[in-house]
Motif scaffolding. Structure first.
Motif, short mmCIF file in Angstrom:
data_model
loop_
_atom_site.label_atom_id
_atom_site.label_comp_id
_atom_site.label_asym_id
_atom_site.label_seq_id
_atom_site.Cartn_x
_atom_site.Cartn_y
_atom_site.Cartn_z
N HIS A 8 0.72 -1.17 -0.13
CA HIS A 8 -0.05 0.00 -0.11
C HIS A 8 0.84 1.16 -0.13
CE1 HIS A 8 -2.89 2.99 0.59
NE2 HIS A 8 -2.62 3.18 2.23
N ALA A 9 0.78 2.26 -1.04
CA ALA A 9 1.58 3.25 -1.10
C ALA A 9 1.52 4.07 0.10
CB ALA A 9 1.03 4.26 -2.10
N GLY A 10 0.36 4.14 0.95
CA GLY A 10 0.29 5.07 2.01
C GLY A 10 1.20 4.55 3.19
N ASP A 159 -8.69 8.89 10.08
CA ASP A 159 -9.91 9.36 9.98
C ASP A 159 -9.90 10.66 9.03
OD1 ASP A 159 -11.54 7.67 11.03
OD2 ASP A 159 -11.68 8.58 13.08
N HIS A 160 -8.89 11.31 9.33
CA HIS A 160 -8.58 12.70 8.79
C HIS A 160 -8.13 12.36 7.19
CE1 HIS A 160 -9.22 15.45 11.72
NE2 HIS A 160 -8.12 15.01 12.78
N ALA A 161 -7.23 11.25 7.25
CA ALA A 161 -6.79 10.58 5.73
C ALA A 161 -7.75 10.46 4.95
CB ALA A 161 -5.90 9.50 6.01
N LYS A 162 -8.95 9.73 5.45
CA LYS A 162 -9.97 9.41 4.64
C LYS A 162 -10.94 10.57 4.29
CE LYS A 162 -12.40 5.80 5.86
NZ LYS A 162 -13.28 4.90 6.89
N ASP A 163 -11.03 11.44 5.00
CA ASP A 163 -11.79 12.62 4.75
C ASP A 163 -11.04 13.44 3.71
OD1 ASP A 163 -13.65 12.38 6.72
OD2 ASP A 163 -12.73 13.64 8.11
N LEU A 182 -8.27 5.37 -0.49
CA LEU A 182 -9.36 5.43 0.47
C LEU A 182 -9.98 4.00 0.47
CD1 LEU A 182 -11.69 6.79 1.65
CD2 LEU A 182 -12.65 7.39 -0.19
N ALA A 183 -10.04 3.10 -0.61
CA ALA A 183 -10.41 1.62 -0.49
C ALA A 183 -9.62 0.83 0.55
CB ALA A 183 -10.39 1.18 -1.98
N TYR A 184 -8.21 1.18 0.32
CA TYR A 184 -7.38 0.32 1.47
C TYR A 184 -7.90 0.75 2.86
CZ TYR A 184 -3.30 -1.28 3.76
OH TYR A 184 -2.46 -1.90 4.70
N LEU A 185 -8.06 2.09 3.24
CA LEU A 185 -8.34 2.27 4.56
C LEU A 185 -9.75 1.90 4.84
CD1 LEU A 185 -6.84 5.73 4.87
CD2 LEU A 185 -5.96 3.74 5.76
N THR A 186 -10.69 2.22 3.92
CA THR A 186 -12.06 1.67 4.24
C THR A 186 -12.14 0.10 4.52
OG1 THR A 186 -12.86 3.11 2.95
CG2 THR A 186 -14.46 1.54 3.10
N ASN A 187 -11.37 -0.57 3.58
CA ASN A 187 -11.33 -2.12 3.88
C ASN A 187 -10.49 -2.43 5.33
OD1 ASN A 187 -11.40 -5.00 2.67
ND2 ASN A 187 -9.19 -4.80 2.83
N GLN A 188 -9.78 -1.85 5.63
CA GLN A 188 -8.97 -2.20 6.95
C GLN A 188 -10.13 -1.87 8.03
OE1 GLN A 188 -6.10 -3.72 6.19
NE2 GLN A 188 -5.10 -2.55 7.62
N ASP A 189 -11.08 -0.71 7.84
CA ASP A 189 -11.99 -0.55 8.66
C ASP A 189 -13.32 -1.48 8.91
OD1 ASP A 189 -10.93 1.57 9.74
OD2 ASP A 189 -11.93 3.03 8.45
N GLN A 191 -15.21 -2.49 6.10
CA GLN A 191 -16.04 -2.19 5.24
C GLN A 191 -15.68 -2.60 3.85
OE1 GLN A 191 -17.27 2.12 5.59
NE2 GLN A 191 -16.26 1.94 7.83
N ALA A 192 -15.52 -3.90 3.44
CA ALA A 192 -15.18 -4.61 2.34
C ALA A 192 -15.96 -4.08 1.18
CB ALA A 192 -15.21 -6.11 2.56
N ASP A 193 -17.40 -4.16 1.32
CA ASP A 193 -18.38 -3.94 0.07
C ASP A 193 -18.09 -2.42 -0.42
OD1 ASP A 193 -19.40 -6.36 0.36
OD2 ASP A 193 -21.06 -5.83 1.29
N GLN A 194 -17.62 -1.38 0.67
CA GLN A 194 -17.40 -0.01 0.37
C GLN A 194 -16.23 0.04 -0.37
OE1 GLN A 194 -18.13 2.88 2.97
NE2 GLN A 194 -19.98 1.93 3.96
N ALA A 195 -15.19 -0.58 -0.01
CA ALA A 195 -13.91 -0.90 -0.51
C ALA A 195 -13.73 -1.44 -1.91
CB ALA A 195 -12.83 -1.40 0.50
N ARG A 196 -14.68 -2.46 -2.06
CA ARG A 196 -14.82 -3.17 -3.40
C ARG A 196 -15.49 -2.19 -4.42
NH1 ARG A 196 -18.58 -5.98 -5.85
NH2 ARG A 196 -17.76 -7.82 -7.40
N SER A 197 -16.54 -1.40 -3.92
CA SER A 197 -17.13 -0.40 -5.05
C SER A 197 -16.09 0.72 -5.31
CB SER A 197 -18.31 0.29 -4.00
OG SER A 197 -18.61 1.16 -4.99
N LEU A 198 -15.28 1.26 -4.45
CA LEU A 198 -14.27 2.19 -4.86
C LEU A 198 -13.06 1.49 -5.86
CD1 LEU A 198 -13.70 3.65 -1.33
CD2 LEU A 198 -14.49 4.94 -3.36
#
Length: 358
Positions: A8-10, A159-163, A182-189, A191-198
């Protein structure tokens, strides 16, 4: 035995992620300015010299321009960029750009660039302040928003990063770094379906984004959509043939699915791309042994231990290899003993070593 690779680049150095955007090539984008003033003529000459790669002479010319017109903010700014180009980690470069900001407090580009320089100097609080100022001066400055979001991620302000990534996407809806991170962080949280959509949006717009395909495969595999995972890993490798994490994951899926030749092709690719990958050597040894290629399996196991002498699994596998494939109990015991010293818990091996010692 499937290593986890965030890939992950981040997660890597911000200097690698951010600085090349501006600090290496930005002077090619600096405009020439129209004015008969001698200082502006010198500035334009410096821009041309920088484009030609004559950085030292460009710096000297900018210094002349500043001597002629000390309040020339653009000249101080470009001088700072060139100073960093010649001597990275230079506080002098920061000082030059900050001088430009003092002369022109609304100089958004200068706030952005000094933020990047401060990141290189690992002065993250000051960098964050500079990048936030650039964003406030120019709210649609998505490059500054992106750099700030990456800085937040690097400092674990997730959270600030996602924003921040969402702010980038509000301006530039298909920006690949923002979508992926954003997908990476969302998946880490979780929220796999949201990450998949991204990630689907990312790979639709940027079909060669290997990391995007790889993470999409990881999510599909976790959700037990194995054909979808295989397809995503294959696309990651097509986009980037040296994508080691995708080779690992695809090899593991084929190994689990009892397709040893396909699995061996991917583990073999890893060992060619990076001969220091001990786990790939070990997995390759397991498959080679199962395929009756004992000499090759032995070499792969030994190579794994040469790379990583404390690799518990390699001692275990070599022990079983010599015990059962080579029928060499004495040599097997050497590896079993080391396996136990490293914390191995197999009770059969514990009994075997105890019996031999008694």
């Amino acid at each position: 035995m499937k290593p986890l690779y965030p890939n992950h680049a981040g997660a890597v150095s911000l200097a690698i992620i951010i600085l090349p955007i501006i600090l290496i090539v930005s002077f090619f984008l600096f405009p020439q300015v129209s004015d008969a003033h001698t200082a502006r003529h010198l500035y334009n000459k410096a821009v041309d010299l920088a484009k030609e790669g004559n950085i030292v002479e460009a710096q000297h010319t900018l210094e002349q321009a500043i001597a002629d017109f000390p309040r020339f903010a653009e000249a101080h700014h470009l001088l700072g960029i060139l100073q960093f180009r010649e001597a990275s980690q230079s506080q002098q470069a920061v000082s030059s750009i900050q001088k430009a900001i003092t002369l022109n407090p609304n100089f958004a580009q200068a706030h952005y660039d000094v933020g990047l320089l401060l990141i290189a100097l690992e002065q993250f609080d000051r960098a964050s302040e500079a990048l936030r100022k650039a964003c406030s001066l120019y709210p649609r400055y998505w490059e500054a928003q992106l750099s700030l979001a990456k800085l937040y991620e690097h400092t674990q302000a997730y959270d600030h990063a996602k924003d921040g990534y969402q702010a980038v996407l509000a301006i530039n809806k298909n920006q690949p770094d923002a979508l992926y991170n954003l997908a990476y962080l969302t998946n880490q949280d979780g929220q796999a379906d949201q990450a998949r959509s991204l990630l689907l949006q990312l790979t639709q717009e940027h079909a060669d984004h290997a990391d995007g395909w790889h993470l999409l495969g990881r999510i599909a595999e976790r959700q037990h959509h194995i054909p979808e995972a295989i397809d995503a890993y294959q696309k990651a490798i097509t986009s980037q043939p040296d994508h080691i994490p995708a080779h690992y994951d695809l090899g593991a899926l084929y190994q689990f699915d009892n397709q040893p030749l396909k699995a061996m092709s991917h583990y073999g690719a890893i060992t060619r791309l990076d001969p220091r990958q001990a786990e790939a050597q070990l997995s390759l040894g397991v498959l080679l042994a199962g395929n009756g290629q004992l000499d090759e399996a032995e070499q792969a196991y030994l190579k794994a231990l040469e790379i990583k002498p404390q690799l518990v699994e390699a001692h275990y596998n070599l022990g079983t290899f010599y015990e059962f494939q080579r029928k060499d109990t004495t040599r097997a015991l050497t590896y079993y003993q080391e396996y136990l010293k490293l914390g191995g818990k197999d009770q059969r091996i514990q009994r075997l070593v105890t019996q031999v010692a008694s």
